[in-house]
Design an enzyme around this catalytic site. Sequence first.
Site, PDB file in Angstrom:
ATOM      1  N   ARG A  73       0.850  -1.214  -0.073  1.00  0.00           N
ATOM      2  CA  ARG A  73      -0.177   0.177  -0.071  1.00  0.00           C
ATOM      3  C   ARG A  73       0.853   1.230  -0.046  1.00  0.00           C
ATOM      4  O   ARG A  73       0.201   2.164  -0.376  1.00  0.00           O
ATOM      5  CB  ARG A  73      -1.264   0.035   1.207  1.00  0.00           C
ATOM      6  CG  ARG A  73      -1.964  -1.012   1.056  1.00  0.00           C
ATOM      7  CD  ARG A  73      -3.097  -0.596   2.280  1.00  0.00           C
ATOM      8  NE  ARG A  73      -3.824   0.512   2.130  1.00  0.00           N
ATOM      9  CZ  ARG A  73      -4.236   1.136   3.236  1.00  0.00           C
ATOM     10  NH1 ARG A  73      -4.402   0.390   4.259  1.00  0.00           N
ATOM     11  NH2 ARG A  73      -4.616   2.093   2.873  1.00  0.00           N
ATOM     12  N   TYR A  81      -0.574  11.568  -0.147  1.00  0.00           N
ATOM     13  CA  TYR A  81       0.141  12.484   0.805  1.00  0.00           C
ATOM     14  C   TYR A  81       0.960  13.539  -0.226  1.00  0.00           C
ATOM     15  O   TYR A  81       0.610  15.012   0.014  1.00  0.00           O
ATOM     16  CB  TYR A  81       1.186  11.931   1.717  1.00  0.00           C
ATOM     17  CG  TYR A  81       0.471  11.441   2.802  1.00  0.00           C
ATOM     18  CD1 TYR A  81       0.082  12.426   3.975  1.00  0.00           C
ATOM     19  CD2 TYR A  81       0.170  10.069   3.133  1.00  0.00           C
ATOM     20  CE1 TYR A  81      -0.334  11.775   5.123  1.00  0.00           C
ATOM     21  CE2 TYR A  81      -0.015   9.580   4.431  1.00  0.00           C
ATOM     22  CZ  TYR A  81      -0.528  10.508   5.367  1.00  0.00           C
ATOM     23  OH  TYR A  81      -1.049   9.966   6.402  1.00  0.00           O
ATOM     24  N   SER A  88       1.350  15.185   6.057  1.00  0.00           N
ATOM     25  CA  SER A  88       0.245  15.322   7.198  1.00  0.00           C
ATOM     26  C   SER A  88       0.699  16.457   7.937  1.00  0.00           C
ATOM     27  O   SER A  88       1.923  16.716   8.615  1.00  0.00           O
ATOM     28  CB  SER A  88      -0.130  14.278   8.006  1.00  0.00           C
ATOM     29  OG  SER A  88      -0.837  14.614   8.937  1.00  0.00           O
ATOM     30  N   CYS A 154     -11.307   1.334  21.291  1.00  0.00           N
ATOM     31  CA  CYS A 154     -10.344   0.521  21.602  1.00  0.00           C
ATOM     32  C   CYS A 154      -9.098   0.481  20.668  1.00  0.00           C
ATOM     33  O   CYS A 154      -7.993   0.479  21.018  1.00  0.00           O
ATOM     34  CB  CYS A 154     -10.431  -0.815  21.913  1.00  0.00           C
ATOM     35  SG  CYS A 154     -11.875  -1.137  23.129  1.00  0.00           S
ATOM     36  N   HIS A 188     -18.161  17.807  25.411  1.00  0.00           N
ATOM     37  CA  HIS A 188     -17.853  18.866  26.213  1.00  0.00           C
ATOM     38  C   HIS A 188     -18.462  20.162  25.327  1.00  0.00           C
ATOM     39  O   HIS A 188     -18.405  20.290  24.192  1.00  0.00           O
ATOM     40  CB  HIS A 188     -16.289  19.166  26.211  1.00  0.00           C
ATOM     41  CG  HIS A 188     -15.963  20.372  26.869  1.00  0.00           C
ATOM     42  ND1 HIS A 188     -15.887  21.501  26.538  1.00  0.00           N
ATOM     43  CD2 HIS A 188     -15.266  20.213  28.366  1.00  0.00           C
ATOM     44  CE1 HIS A 188     -15.444  22.392  27.752  1.00  0.00           C
ATOM     45  NE2 HIS A 188     -15.330  21.427  28.709  1.00  0.00           N
ATOM     46  N   ASP A 341      -9.875  24.101  29.300  1.00  0.00           N
ATOM     47  CA  ASP A 341     -10.954  23.870  30.171  1.00  0.00           C
ATOM     48  C   ASP A 341     -10.831  22.240  30.674  1.00  0.00           C
ATOM     49  O   ASP A 341     -11.095  22.025  31.752  1.00  0.00           O
ATOM     50  CB  ASP A 341     -12.291  24.326  29.539  1.00  0.00           C
ATOM     51  CG  ASP A 341     -13.506  24.335  30.888  1.00  0.00           C
ATOM     52  OD1 ASP A 341     -13.369  24.851  31.806  1.00  0.00           O
ATOM     53  OD2 ASP A 341     -14.147  23.096  30.669  1.00  0.00           O
ATOM     54  N   CYS A 361     -14.788  -3.849  27.485  1.00  0.00           N
ATOM     55  CA  CYS A 361     -15.776  -4.085  26.669  1.00  0.00           C
ATOM     56  C   CYS A 361     -16.478  -5.512  27.131  1.00  0.00           C
ATOM     57  O   CYS A 361     -15.875  -6.385  27.613  1.00  0.00           O
ATOM     58  CB  CYS A 361     -15.510  -4.278  25.077  1.00  0.00           C
ATOM     59  SG  CYS A 361     -14.772  -2.789  24.224  1.00  0.00           S
ATOM     60  N   CYS A 364     -14.841  -8.391  25.662  1.00  0.00           N
ATOM     61  CA  CYS A 364     -13.292  -8.312  25.549  1.00  0.00           C
ATOM     62  C   CYS A 364     -12.909  -9.596  25.878  1.00  0.00           C
ATOM     63  O   CYS A 364     -13.274 -10.114  26.961  1.00  0.00           O
ATOM     64  CB  CYS A 364     -12.895  -7.093  26.476  1.00  0.00           C
ATOM     65  SG  CYS A 364     -11.132  -7.073  26.470  1.00  0.00           S
ATOM     66  N   CYS A 369      -5.506  -5.938  27.310  1.00  0.00           N
ATOM     67  CA  CYS A 369      -6.538  -5.016  27.764  1.00  0.00           C
ATOM     68  C   CYS A 369      -6.690  -5.161  29.285  1.00  0.00           C
ATOM     69  O   CYS A 369      -6.639  -4.122  29.882  1.00  0.00           O
ATOM     70  CB  CYS A 369      -7.843  -5.092  27.007  1.00  0.00           C
ATOM     71  SG  CYS A 369      -9.144  -3.905  27.452  1.00  0.00           S
TER      72      CYS A 369
END
Length: 383
Positions: A73, A81, A88, A154, A188, A341, A361, A364, A369
């Site tokens: 790829r 790009y 980026s 995740c 928020h 904030d 989860c 899971c 994890c």
Amino acid sequence: MFSFMKLLIKPTTSDLTSRFISSQVKTAIVMLNMGGPQHVDQVGGYLKRIMTDRDMMQLPIQNTLGPYIARRRTSDVQKKYAEIGGGSPILKWTNLQGKLMCEKLDKISPSTAPHKHYVAFRYVDPLTETTLEQVEKDGAKRVVLFSQYPQYSCATSGSSFNAIYSHFLIKKFPEDLKMSIIDRWATHPLLIKTIGSRISDELKKFSESERNDVVILFSAHSLPLKAVNRGDAYPSEVSSTVHAVMEELGYAYPYALVWQSKVGPLPWLGPFTDDALKGYVKQGKKNFILVPVAFVNEHIETLHELDIEYCKELGEELGIKKIHRAAAPNDHSLFIDAIADIVSQHLRENKPVSPKFLLRCAHCVSSRCYESKQWYSNVCRST
């Protein structure tokens, strides 16, 4: 004699700089994100890290197949790009956001100042482990791990937090360091106002008659359905952001949540952004605004996928009358107020880790994890 000789040795510039920086950092804000190649030569390594990260995706014989896919790829991704300027801008935006955030934090939270931001990318420099080493060298007394993904997944936030856990498996955690985490902030109020403001900027580009026909498509990175069925919180948290933004806009326009950036043959969460555009055009819709609802700064998925592939190429193919893309939060003043904030409130509340973060989860099966969350539960402590 030894002490006397030390006085005769002139400190180097790097020594003085290191001591100065150390004395200037009380609270380190580590901004976690996936990152993006700053130039095309980094694309291969960037893709290899993604394809071999089992938090991001699970492949059979991953250590063999992952690098193979990355190599296949690389050329195509390098071309993309090149079309957005050769790399980026995510590092540029994150550094600017962090600088402005810390300037504001020094004013509104003097008891935890001086603050310094650090960028910790998952798949490209500055890599997470390198950044953590710099934080320790700078002598910070407190570290806030601040996920730059407003909605938790995740595969994204989780991968960054697991990388930090892995780093301290091989390197002893500093005993005098206080660490806490901000893992999600999907609703928020100032984030919502920022996205609403970006949409309002685009609405002004439509005539009054066109504006009544505008369809707002909130586009977020998709997720494999197996992750959704496992219980990943991401889809519901993205939805909560969308509804909060539309409430801010008074639900005055038709809208939908769509998904982009599917990779591979497995089923992913839909409808996909391009398919949704095709469907709405068939229904007679002619005016659209695409909104990157889960990205806080511009990168390949906004600048190429949304701008070039959808707004330009697909828009022309479908004969869309007008299609605009709302800018990411970037350095919008409301967004800088938002992240400052979020951090200042986190520092005041003195809750080092949220109960939601520690909940796995429902289905899971990852031992990593489990071990990671146990580690955070023990290490993150009140200050």
